[in-house]
Write an enzyme that holds these catalytic residues in place. Structure first.
Site, PDB file in Angstrom:
ATOM      1  N   GLY A  88       0.807 -11.333   1.317  1.00 54.12           N
ATOM      2  CA  GLY A  88       1.907 -12.279   1.516  1.00 54.12           C
ATOM      3  C   GLY A  88       3.209 -11.512   1.403  1.00 54.12           C
ATOM      4  O   GLY A  88       3.310 -10.388   1.882  1.00 54.12           O
ATOM      5  N   SER A 120      -2.961  -5.962   1.662  1.00 57.19           N
ATOM      6  CA  SER A 120      -1.571  -6.023   2.113  1.00 57.19           C
ATOM      7  C   SER A 120      -0.608  -5.918   0.934  1.00 57.19           C
ATOM      8  O   SER A 120      -0.509  -4.858   0.327  1.00 57.19           O
ATOM      9  CB  SER A 120      -1.358  -7.312   2.923  1.00 57.19           C
ATOM     10  N   ALA A 121       0.083  -6.986   0.569  1.00 59.62           N
ATOM     11  CA  ALA A 121       0.994  -6.932  -0.578  1.00 59.62           C
ATOM     12  C   ALA A 121       0.268  -6.521  -1.851  1.00 59.62           C
ATOM     13  O   ALA A 121       0.832  -5.841  -2.713  1.00 59.62           O
ATOM     14  CB  ALA A 121       1.676  -8.283  -0.776  1.00 59.62           C
ATOM     15  N   HIS A 157      -0.689  -2.574   7.442  1.00 57.02           N
ATOM     16  CA  HIS A 157      -0.505  -3.051   8.826  1.00 57.02           C
ATOM     17  C   HIS A 157       0.189  -1.989   9.677  1.00 57.02           C
ATOM     18  O   HIS A 157       0.973  -2.317  10.570  1.00 57.02           O
ATOM     19  CB  HIS A 157       0.323  -4.343   8.861  1.00 57.02           C
ATOM     20  N   GLU A 192      -4.818  -1.701  10.718  1.00 54.96           N
ATOM     21  CA  GLU A 192      -5.603  -2.910  10.499  1.00 54.96           C
ATOM     22  C   GLU A 192      -7.092  -2.592  10.469  1.00 54.96           C
ATOM     23  O   GLU A 192      -7.593  -1.786  11.274  1.00 54.96           O
ATOM     24  CB  GLU A 192      -5.309  -3.934  11.593  1.00 54.96           C
TER      25      GLU A 192
END
Length: 235
Positions: A88, A120-121, A157, A192
């Site tokens: 997020g 991700s985060a 990403h 990815e």
């Protein structure tokens, strides 16, 4: 450090369900674990996010508790068998964890051997700082300093420059080069479907694509799936 880390570029790869592309790797790194503590603070809807994560982890055999449901964050962390930190907005995630005084207990448990997994985060959070996130600073955390579970930065990403594009703005590689104008920490661009698996002082690249490693003053280096992270972990 007795660390067991799985740092994933993205929670969802095109054509698959939430975390599905990493199910086998999650099962392996979480071997022996019954329940996972979920860190949902990168999204605004924490209850909805926890429900989504719970469904995925239950599908692969793990119970899930969410940190936002606990009245005592430190106690929940110190008692956790493993952590999964969802993606997020990285600034919102770090800001919430500073408010909860949660960074030190998470770091302590990982040093003791508790598995830490993130996407991700959640992968950015494992780095020395969050300075190589792609996110907008929608809130202002106390500091950019993060968990420091690894001695390098991650850019999740990661996108390669498109030679046919007419876009004149900075590429991801440009932005990482700007980071290295002011900082001397290696950056791993995670494409990815790619992740980093780290056990103690060793580790490897995993997933569907190579990782791109940037060091100040040096040409970028490609690390194919299966490649060792030993040199990066020793920096």
């Amino acid at each position: 450090m007795a660390r067991r880390l799985l740092l994933i570029s993205t929670s969802t790869v095109f054509g698959t369900r939430y975390l599905e592309h990493a199910f086998d790797e999650l099962r392996d790194v979480l071997r022996g674990v019954k329940r996972v503590l979920f860190v949902p603070f990168a999204l605004k809807d924490r209850a909805g996010y926890a429900a989504k994560a719970r469904a995925a982890f239950e599908e692969i055999g793990f119970g899930l508790d969410s940190l936002h449901e606990s009245r005592d964050a430190e106690r929940a962390i110190l008692g956790a068998e493993a952590i999964f930190c969802g993606g997020g907005n990285t600034f919102r995630l770090l800001d919430a964890l500073y408010d909860l005084d949660a960074l030190l207990p998470i770091r302590r448990r990982v040093e003791e051997g508790m598995p830490y997994t993130g996407a991700s985060a959640g992968s950015n959070l494992a780095c020395p700082t969050i300075m190589t996130t792609n996110d907008m600073p929608i809130v202002e955390p106390l500091s950019f300093e993060a968990l420091g579970l690894v001695p390098f930065q991650i850019n999740p990403h990661y996108l390669d420059p498109d030679p046919g594009s007419r876009h004149m703005g900075e590429t991801r590689e440009d932005r990482i080069r700007e980071f290295h104008e002011e900082n001397d920490v290696p950056v791993v661009g995670l494409r990815e479907g790619t992740w980093l698996r780290i056990e103690g002082t060793g580790g490897r690249v995993g997933g569907a694509a190579s990782a791109r490693v940037f060091r100040r003053g040096r040409a970028p280096e490609e690390l194919a799936p299966g490649a060792s992270l030993e040199a990066l972990l020793a920096d």
